[in-house]
Design an enzyme around this catalytic site. Structure first.
Site, mmCIF file in Angstrom:
data_model
loop_
_atom_site.group_PDB
_atom_site.id
_atom_site.type_symbol
_atom_site.label_atom_id
_atom_site.label_comp_id
_atom_site.label_asym_id
_atom_site.label_seq_id
_atom_site.Cartn_x
_atom_site.Cartn_y
_atom_site.Cartn_z
ATOM 1 N N ASP A 22 -28.893 77.282 -29.064
ATOM 2 C CA ASP A 22 -27.422 77.100 -28.913
ATOM 3 C C ASP A 22 -26.779 78.664 -28.551
ATOM 4 O O ASP A 22 -25.821 78.561 -27.834
ATOM 5 C CB ASP A 22 -26.833 76.800 -30.618
ATOM 6 C CG ASP A 22 -27.589 75.626 -30.961
ATOM 7 O OD1 ASP A 22 -28.154 74.779 -30.138
ATOM 8 O OD2 ASP A 22 -27.356 75.334 -32.184
ATOM 9 N N ASP B 41 -37.027 73.772 -29.984
ATOM 10 C CA ASP B 41 -36.679 75.322 -29.820
ATOM 11 C C ASP B 41 -37.496 76.388 -30.548
ATOM 12 O O ASP B 41 -38.214 77.024 -30.532
ATOM 13 C CB ASP B 41 -35.275 75.580 -29.452
ATOM 14 C CG ASP B 41 -34.449 75.389 -30.881
ATOM 15 O OD1 ASP B 41 -34.669 74.605 -31.671
ATOM 16 O OD2 ASP B 41 -33.180 75.767 -30.818
ATOM 17 N N GLY C 25 -23.199 68.437 -33.819
ATOM 18 C CA GLY C 25 -24.538 68.722 -33.060
ATOM 19 C C GLY C 25 -24.033 69.289 -31.639
ATOM 20 O O GLY C 25 -24.838 69.506 -30.490
ATOM 21 N N SER D 274 -22.714 72.538 -31.485
ATOM 22 C CA SER D 274 -22.844 73.959 -31.657
ATOM 23 C C SER D 274 -21.636 74.772 -32.005
ATOM 24 O O SER D 274 -21.817 75.818 -31.366
ATOM 25 C CB SER D 274 -23.626 74.646 -30.262
ATOM 26 O OG SER D 274 -24.691 75.046 -30.563
ATOM 27 N N SER D 275 -20.777 74.111 -32.766
ATOM 28 C CA SER D 275 -19.633 75.054 -33.114
ATOM 29 C C SER D 275 -19.847 76.241 -33.852
ATOM 30 O O SER D 275 -19.527 77.252 -33.618
ATOM 31 C CB SER D 275 -18.659 74.054 -33.876
ATOM 32 O OG SER D 275 -19.183 73.745 -35.112
ATOM 33 N N GLU E 234 -35.136 68.151 -28.390
ATOM 34 C CA GLU E 234 -34.367 68.133 -29.456
ATOM 35 C C GLU E 234 -35.446 68.594 -30.625
ATOM 36 O O GLU E 234 -36.609 68.052 -30.604
ATOM 37 C CB GLU E 234 -33.723 66.866 -29.991
ATOM 38 C CG GLU E 234 -32.402 66.898 -30.350
ATOM 39 C CD GLU E 234 -31.320 67.684 -29.756
ATOM 40 O OE1 GLU E 234 -31.090 69.132 -29.833
ATOM 41 O OE2 GLU E 234 -31.048 67.155 -28.801
ATOM 42 N N HIS E 235 -34.984 69.672 -31.547
ATOM 43 C CA HIS E 235 -35.759 69.854 -32.485
ATOM 44 C C HIS E 235 -37.251 70.767 -31.889
ATOM 45 O O HIS E 235 -38.156 70.646 -32.806
ATOM 46 C CB HIS E 235 -35.849 69.186 -33.567
ATOM 47 C CG HIS E 235 -35.094 68.617 -34.343
ATOM 48 N ND1 HIS E 235 -34.582 69.529 -35.494
ATOM 49 C CD2 HIS E 235 -34.005 67.741 -34.310
ATOM 50 C CE1 HIS E 235 -33.327 69.037 -35.926
ATOM 51 N NE2 HIS E 235 -33.074 67.954 -35.375
HETATM 52 P P1 ADP Z 1 -22.699 72.312 -35.311
HETATM 53 O O1 ADP Z 1 -23.290 71.510 -35.194
HETATM 54 O O2 ADP Z 1 -20.883 72.072 -35.046
HETATM 55 O O3 ADP Z 1 -22.925 73.473 -34.864
HETATM 56 P P2 ADP Z 1 -23.005 73.456 -38.034
HETATM 57 O O4 ADP Z 1 -22.938 72.574 -39.401
HETATM 58 O O5 ADP Z 1 -24.152 74.030 -37.653
HETATM 59 O O6 ADP Z 1 -22.687 72.087 -37.168
HETATM 60 O O7 ADP Z 1 -21.832 74.059 -38.148
HETATM 61 C C1 ADP Z 1 -20.305 73.957 -38.532
HETATM 62 C C2 ADP Z 1 -19.593 74.862 -39.266
HETATM 63 O O8 ADP Z 1 -19.116 75.806 -38.343
HETATM 64 C C3 ADP Z 1 -18.384 74.333 -40.048
HETATM 65 O O9 ADP Z 1 -18.592 73.920 -41.192
HETATM 66 C C4 ADP Z 1 -17.634 75.680 -40.081
HETATM 67 O O10 ADP Z 1 -17.968 76.575 -41.240
HETATM 68 C C5 ADP Z 1 -18.057 76.434 -38.725
HETATM 69 N N1 ADP Z 1 -16.930 76.054 -37.739
HETATM 70 C C6 ADP Z 1 -16.917 75.302 -36.670
HETATM 71 N N2 ADP Z 1 -15.941 75.345 -35.794
HETATM 72 C C7 ADP Z 1 -15.080 76.169 -36.473
HETATM 73 C C8 ADP Z 1 -13.634 76.404 -35.965
HETATM 74 N N3 ADP Z 1 -13.046 76.267 -35.157
HETATM 75 N N4 ADP Z 1 -13.295 77.434 -36.791
HETATM 76 C C9 ADP Z 1 -13.861 77.937 -38.122
HETATM 77 N N5 ADP Z 1 -15.028 77.670 -38.440
HETATM 78 C C10 ADP Z 1 -15.575 76.728 -37.704
HETATM 79 P P1 NG1 Z 2 -26.686 72.472 -34.117
HETATM 80 O O1 NG1 Z 2 -26.985 70.931 -34.185
HETATM 81 O O2 NG1 Z 2 -25.939 72.857 -33.041
HETATM 82 O O3 NG1 Z 2 -26.400 72.797 -35.405
HETATM 83 C C1 NG1 Z 2 -29.263 73.006 -34.227
HETATM 84 C C2 NG1 Z 2 -30.166 74.376 -33.991
HETATM 85 C C3 NG1 Z 2 -30.799 74.389 -32.735
HETATM 86 C C4 NG1 Z 2 -31.706 73.137 -32.538
HETATM 87 C C5 NG1 Z 2 -31.145 71.916 -32.770
HETATM 88 C C6 NG1 Z 2 -31.833 70.809 -32.714
HETATM 89 C C7 NG1 Z 2 -28.915 76.294 -35.145
HETATM 90 C C8 NG1 Z 2 -28.214 77.348 -35.040
HETATM 91 N N1 NG1 Z 2 -29.185 75.224 -34.128
HETATM 92 O O4 NG1 Z 2 -28.290 72.671 -33.456
HETATM 93 O O5 NG1 Z 2 -31.515 75.712 -32.843
HETATM 94 O O6 NG1 Z 2 -32.953 73.398 -33.400
HETATM 95 O O7 NG1 Z 2 -30.438 71.813 -34.027
HETATM 96 O O8 NG1 Z 2 -32.494 70.616 -31.288
HETATM 97 O O9 NG1 Z 2 -29.899 76.421 -35.956
HETATM 98 MG MG MG Z 3 -24.692 74.669 -35.774
#
Ligand code: ADP
Ligand code: NG1
Ligand code: MG
Length: 470
Positions: free
Chosen positions: A201, A62, A154, A156-157, A59-60
């Site tokens: 991700d 990459d 977390g 990776s949406s 974690e953290h």
């Molecule tokens: P994650 O850990 O899920 O990657 P992030 O904070 O990096 O969390 O990203 C979440 C953002 O991605 C949401 O606030 C939204 O803007 C976008 N997102 C995630 N899922 C969807 C979806 N099904 N439709 C539209 N946007 C989405």
């Molecule tokens: P998530 O939690 O999916 O947003 C983020 C970073 C990864 C990695 C992890 C921690 C982005 C898009 N994703 O992931 O590259 O550093 O945190 O391991 O910045």
């Molecule tokens: Mg993300």
């Protein structure tokens, strides 16, 4: 039914299937196709699909240049689209009405960095294709997005959405792109949202293969597909708190703490520190083992946080120079930097990834192997919580409950500060584990009760991106 237009066995190209592939979520796709027709009055031509991921360990690190060990999950983001023959006009709708409709021009658009909305992630993906193919006039598209990945948890949406956006834009404009290139392009373009991630991700989403976890290394991007020991299962549990990484500076602060720590270590060895930005680059230059790097960091840094003035004195630069070389616009306001704890986490976590892979690779998997994997995951959580300070009280409570309920190891997954944990559980103990965690974490708390059903699920390594031609 599913005839591959490209060589299907070639892991480097994206499989385009004609018609909905068997064993896929046929019913979901059919419903989305009908919805698309209702929204836009035309048939969707393609479905692009990108999965989320669960990071098992690493974690953290990459963005520090070190290898990580995730696997793709079944939850995904899909984009249905067709060309709309309106000049460069993108119409973007979401099956979830809490995401409002968006319209923009492919030739000119802005990406909000401060408080990004969902369409900004899509724009990042379009921008990635614009950067790589600057001479292509991008066509207009009607698009419908549907997602099943819990957001800001977390898993990776965000990256699944960015990958879907780049892939959609590439397919619509007859651009053939290899999976590796797509992963690298998306890792770069997601940074337009403001977070300085490392590429795990996007690589998991693009390059995953059903049945294997993956060790992903960077510079150059390389994936080794790894079979997990028979008899182990991985369970994802949601702490029911979430954090949007792009809306806070927690994430970028960690990135610069690692960078500045690395540069101070490089400077103390007489290296050209301005050229060294990642712990891995320094390790390469010094030719030391990870445990020696950890010792070096522990001996060099005091436990208290460093002030900007102290860092400037150590590097022999002005504040302005430090902002230019190491901080950047997102973190120029940060006043205190933890270097001892952060660098200790990075070097020890990078080592745990290697040990985790070693156990998976060994020809004999016995009870002890599962215990070792679990112990590495527990150590990783401890390090994330105490050294990297990216856990939360809910995640600490949840991982403790998971361990008490029979998990051999449990840790936060993804960036942290909320979101999900992942636990290693013996396959034959899976049902009782899920039942006990539901009782102890979800049902025992009125605010969490009733959410337990969707918030805990066992997961197997899923497949990476694909495209369906309808
Ligand atoms: P994650 O850990 O899920 O990657 P992030 O904070 O990096 O969390 O990203 C979440 C953002 O991605 C949401 O606030 C939204 O803007 C976008 N997102 C995630 N899922 C969807 C979806 N099904 N439709 C539209 N946007 C989405
Ligand atoms: P998530 O939690 O999916 O947003 C983020 C970073 C990864 C990695 C992890 C921690 C982005 C898009 N994703 O992931 O590259 O550093 O945190 O391991 O910045
Ligand atoms: Mg993300």
């Amino acid at each position: 039914m599913s005839e591959n237009r490209y060589q299907s066995s070639d892991m480097y190209t994206i499989t385009i299937t004609d018609g909905i592939p068997q064993n896929s979520s046929e019913e979901r796709y059919l419903q989305l196709m009908e919805k698309f027709q209702q929204l836009y009055g035309q048939h969707a031509s393609y479905i692009c699909r990108a999965p989320g991921r669960v990071n098992l360990i690493g974690e953290h690190i990459d963005y520090c240049g070190y290898s990580v060990f995730p696997m793709a999950i079944d939850q995904d983001i899909v984009a249905l689209f067709s060309i709309n023959h309106k000049d460069h006009e993108i119409n973007l709708q979401n099956s979830d009405k809490s995401y409002s409709e968006s319209k923009f021009n492919t030739e000119q658009f802005d990406i909000r960095k401060q408080f990004p909305l969902w369409d900004d992630y899509f724009k990042c993906g379009v921008q990635g294709i614009r950067d790589k193919y600057p001479n292509t006039k991008l066509k207009g598209m009607n698009i419908l997005i549907d997602g099943t990945i819990p957001r800001s948890a977390g898993l990776s949406s965000s990256s699944a959405l960015v990958v879907c956006a780049s892939l959609t834009t590439a397919i619509a404009n007859n651009i053939t792109i290899e999976k590796n290139d797509l992963a690298e392009l998306c890792a770069e373009c997601e940074k337009y949202i403001g977070t300085q991630g490392g590429g795990m991700d996007q690589a998991s989403s693009c390059l995953a293969r059903t049945g294997s976890a993956m060790m992903i290394s960077f510079n150059p991007l390389k994936v080794v597909h790894v079979l997990l020991p028979v008899g182990c299962a991985f369970v994802v549990t949601h702490s029911l708190t979430e954090i949007n990484k792009a809306a806070t500076d927690h994430f970028n602060t960690r990135v610069v703490e690692c960078r500045i720590g690395t540069q101070i270590l490089a400077q103390s060895k007489g290296l050209d520190w301005r050229k060294i930005r990642k712990p891995f680059e320094l390790q390469e230059a010094l030719k030391l083992s990870l445990s020696d790097m950890e010792k070096f960091a522990v001996q060099t840094f005091h436990l208290e946080p460093y002030t900007v003035d102290e860092i400037c004195a150590l590097l022999g630069v002005t504040v302005h120079d430090l902002i230019e070389t190491s901080l950047g616009p997102n973190t120029k306001h940060v006043q205190q930097f933890e270097l001892h704890k952060r660098l200790r986490h990075v070097f020890s976590e990078a080592n745990r990834v290697l040990l985790f892979k070693q156990v998976c690779d060994s020809t004999v998997h016995d009870e002890q192997s599962l215990h070792t994997l679990g112990e590495l995951m527990n150590q990783s959580h401890y390090s994330c919580s105490k050294l990297y300070e990216c856990s939360s009280s809910e995640l600490d409570e949840l991982t403790a409950i998971c361990r008490e309920s029979g998990a051999l190891g449990s840790r936060l997954t993804g960036a942290g500060w909320g979101g999900c944990a992942v636990s290693l559980v013996r396959q034959d103990k899976l049902d009782i584990f899920i039942k006990t965690v539901k009782e102890k974490f979800y049902d025992s708390n009125t605010q969490r009760a009733n959410k337990g059903q969707q918030s805990i699920f066992a997961t197997l390594p899923g497949c990476g991106v694909y495209v369906v031609k309808l």
